[in-house]
Motif scaffolding. Structure first.
Motif, mmCIF file in Angstrom:
data_model
loop_
_atom_site.group_PDB
_atom_site.id
_atom_site.type_symbol
_atom_site.label_atom_id
_atom_site.label_comp_id
_atom_site.label_asym_id
_atom_site.label_seq_id
_atom_site.Cartn_x
_atom_site.Cartn_y
_atom_site.Cartn_z
ATOM 1 N N LEU A 102 -62.015 -6.081 33.949
ATOM 2 C CA LEU A 102 -61.090 -6.639 35.139
ATOM 3 C C LEU A 102 -59.983 -5.675 35.419
ATOM 4 C CD1 LEU A 102 -60.770 -10.023 33.358
ATOM 5 C CD2 LEU A 102 -62.100 -9.570 35.400
ATOM 6 N N THR A 103 -59.956 -5.043 36.534
ATOM 7 C CA THR A 103 -58.818 -4.221 37.041
ATOM 8 C C THR A 103 -58.163 -4.630 38.386
ATOM 9 O OG1 THR A 103 -60.532 -2.665 38.353
ATOM 10 C CG2 THR A 103 -60.144 -2.175 36.035
ATOM 11 N N ASN A 104 -57.245 -4.097 38.127
ATOM 12 C CA ASN A 104 -56.205 -4.354 39.468
ATOM 13 C C ASN A 104 -56.018 -6.025 39.839
ATOM 14 O OD1 ASN A 104 -55.154 -1.828 39.458
ATOM 15 N ND2 ASN A 104 -57.275 -1.165 40.706
ATOM 16 N N GLU A 105 -56.590 -6.259 40.993
ATOM 17 C CA GLU A 105 -56.483 -7.617 41.706
ATOM 18 C C GLU A 105 -57.404 -8.640 40.653
ATOM 19 O OE1 GLU A 105 -57.413 -4.886 43.654
ATOM 20 O OE2 GLU A 105 -55.429 -4.520 44.481
ATOM 21 N N ARG A 106 -58.329 -8.151 40.249
ATOM 22 C CA ARG A 106 -59.304 -9.028 39.379
ATOM 23 C C ARG A 106 -58.722 -9.348 37.945
ATOM 24 N NH1 ARG A 106 -64.625 -7.305 38.266
ATOM 25 N NH2 ARG A 106 -65.189 -9.145 37.901
ATOM 26 N N ALA A 107 -57.812 -8.672 37.720
ATOM 27 C CA ALA A 107 -57.095 -8.766 36.270
ATOM 28 C C ALA A 107 -55.908 -9.772 36.422
ATOM 29 C CB ALA A 107 -56.510 -7.361 35.924
ATOM 30 N N THR A 108 -56.183 -10.858 36.946
ATOM 31 C CA THR A 108 -55.090 -11.951 36.974
ATOM 32 C C THR A 108 -55.167 -12.827 35.626
ATOM 33 O OG1 THR A 108 -56.489 -13.514 37.723
ATOM 34 C CG2 THR A 108 -55.620 -12.441 39.346
ATOM 35 N N ASN A 127 -58.100 -15.140 35.335
ATOM 36 C CA ASN A 127 -59.488 -14.136 35.213
ATOM 37 C C ASN A 127 -59.387 -13.602 33.874
ATOM 38 O OD1 ASN A 127 -60.429 -14.948 37.755
ATOM 39 N ND2 ASN A 127 -59.795 -12.791 38.381
ATOM 40 N N GLN A 146 -67.438 -7.003 30.490
ATOM 41 C CA GLN A 146 -66.485 -7.331 31.950
ATOM 42 C C GLN A 146 -65.378 -6.516 32.035
ATOM 43 O OE1 GLN A 146 -65.639 -11.625 31.938
ATOM 44 N NE2 GLN A 146 -65.223 -11.366 34.072
#
Length: 71
Positions: free
Chosen positions: A49-55, A58, A47
């Motif tokens: 997770l970068t930038n906006e998806r790396a909350t 998440n 998986q």
């Protein structure tokens, strides 16, 4: 084609707001893990997770899923 590393699972995180290369580096690590000639992790078990998806939410969810998968 080499066998996959079926038991391999990973969460790769890159947040590149002030260091934009980190998101690209995370994507490169993810690609390396999934490369059949190198680490051969199944793509659905890595998986990214970068930038906006790396909350935080998440990342914690991904880590919880990783723990559940490996217990």
């Amino acid at each position: 084609m080499p066998d996959t590393f079926a038991q391999g699972h990973a969460v790769v995180v890159g947040v590149g707001y002030d260091l934009p290369v980190t998101a690209k580096d995370a994507a490169a690590v993810s690609d390396l893990l999934c490369d059949p000639g190198r680490c051969a992790y199944p793509k659905d078990q890595v998986q990214l997770l970068t930038n906006e998806r790396a909350t935080a939410a998440n990342v914690l969810t991904a880590l919880d899923t990783l723990v559940e998968t490996n217990t």
